[in-house]
Motif scaffolding. Structure first.
Motif, mmCIF file in Angstrom:
data_model
loop_
_atom_site.group_PDB
_atom_site.id
_atom_site.type_symbol
_atom_site.label_atom_id
_atom_site.label_comp_id
_atom_site.label_asym_id
_atom_site.label_seq_id
_atom_site.Cartn_x
_atom_site.Cartn_y
_atom_site.Cartn_z
ATOM 1 N N ASP A 95 -54.735 -8.320 -7.714
ATOM 2 C CA ASP A 95 -53.952 -8.671 -6.527
ATOM 3 C C ASP A 95 -53.650 -7.406 -5.740
ATOM 4 O OD1 ASP A 95 -52.511 -10.009 -4.638
ATOM 5 O OD2 ASP A 95 -51.064 -10.882 -6.022
ATOM 6 N N GLU A 96 -54.372 -7.178 -4.669
ATOM 7 C CA GLU A 96 -54.211 -5.984 -3.818
ATOM 8 C C GLU A 96 -54.128 -4.708 -4.663
ATOM 9 O OE1 GLU A 96 -51.671 -6.392 -0.389
ATOM 10 O OE2 GLU A 96 -51.118 -8.408 -1.029
ATOM 11 N N THR B 38 -51.953 -15.132 -3.547
ATOM 12 C CA THR B 38 -51.406 -14.745 -4.851
ATOM 13 C C THR B 38 -51.144 -15.983 -5.705
ATOM 14 O OG1 THR B 38 -50.449 -12.695 -4.028
ATOM 15 C CG2 THR B 38 -49.403 -13.652 -5.976
HETATM 16 MG MG LIG Z 1 -49.904 -11.964 -2.277
#
Ligand SMILES: [Mg+2]
Ligand SMILES: Nc1ncnc2c1ncn2[C@@H]1O[C@H](COP(=O)(O)OP(=O)(O)OP(=O)(O)O)[C@@H](O)[C@H]1O
Length: 271
Positions: free
Chosen positions: A192-193, A62
């Motif tokens: 991000d995910e 991240t």
């Molecule tokens: Mg992360």
């Protein structure tokens, strides 16, 4: 009148992107206070490709992703060294306009975050906000349709665009957020995910959208789902403890990794 100075071109020869590259990080190091979390990352984002970033929790995925559009700077203790270029421009140059940068390098978050307004207004708002000049009202509806189509949501919502965005399913909300990002005509979309809150069917639908987006944008996606990385990406980077341990074409990374750590991770041995 546009008064903004153009950000400087990166000087170092190794920091200059080639035509098939859209972004390049060179020696990218990040510290939060005294804690170093990225140890000098060299990584290329290829144009019109999907790059998956994988690795165990806390390894810096991240942090790296947020470095690519300077969201990193929202963390008050963050310090960085190295270079990140976007089409030859140093994105950390003092003359870089952050609003312009974040239009060019958009972000889709883990939790879909539609505004509390209608589906149409969510996208129209983004279109108006991103436009350099106020668009004519008649120009907005076709543009809303265009970005909803590109995000793979149009057919499901076209009959009732005035419905509240928050009444959509999680997967539809996430595609709406992708549409909102697309309204800015980005060159790169960071995710991000994006599927971690979604069921398998919605996940499959988002993956289809990601593969289609490749025709005109580049995507960098962080995922904990190995199958997903393998299904959607062209290249994969494996992070471990702040290092980029492995990078290359996805099939190669998964079937013939060069490092033992990658082999163990993709086989599910840790993470
Ligand atoms: Mg992360
Ligand atoms: N704003 C911050 N301030 C201080 N430390 C931070 C900050 N953001 C991240 N860190 C630390 O940096 C390291 C890397 O975090 P990061 O969120 O990049 O990992 P990640 O690979 O995305 O993990 P996950 O898979 O759990 O999301 C962690 O040790 C984390 O605690």
């Amino acid at each position: 009148m546009e008064t903004r100075k153009k950000p400087k071109k990166a000087h170092a020869a190794d920091a200059v992107t080639r035509p098939d590259e859209v972004m390049r990080a060179t020696g990218w190091m990040v510290r939060f206070g005294s804690k170093q979390v990225l140890n000098g990352i060299d990584l290329v984002v290829n144009r019109n490709k999907v790059l998956a970033l994988i690795g165990p929790s806390g390894c810096g995925k991240t942090t790296f992703l947020r470095s690519l559009n300077r969201l990193l700077e929202l963390a008050p203790t963050a310090q960085h060294e190295g270079t990140i270029v976007l089409d030859d421009e140093d994105i950390y140059d003092a003359d870089q306009d952050l609003n312009v940068l974040r239009r060019r390098v958009g972000m889709v978050f883990q939790q879909p975050n539609p505004f509390p307004m209608s589906i149409f207004d969510n996208v129209a708002f983004a279109i108006r906000e991103q436009a350099r000049r106020r668009p004519r009202p008649a120009a907005i509806a076709p543009r809303v349709e265009e970005v909803l189509r590109r995000a793979g949501l149009w057919d499901e919502v076209k009959d009732n665009l005035s419905r509240s965005a928050q009444s959509l399913s999680g997967g539809q909300q996430q595609r709406l957020c992708i549409a909102r990002t697309l309204a800015a005509d980005p060159e790169v979309i960071l995710m991000d995910e994006p599927c971690s809150a979604l069921d398998p069917r919605s996940t499959a639908r988002i993956e289809e959208t990601i593969r289609e987006l490749r025709s005109d944008v580049s995507v960098v996606i962080v995922t904990h789902n190995m199958q997903q990385a393998r299904r959607v990406s062209d290249q994969t980077g494996f992070f471990l403890n702040g290092d980029l341990v492995e990078y290359g074409d996805t099939e190669r990374v998964f079937t013939a990794p060069t490092s033992k750590e990658t082999a163990d991770y993709v086989a599910g041995a840790f993470g």
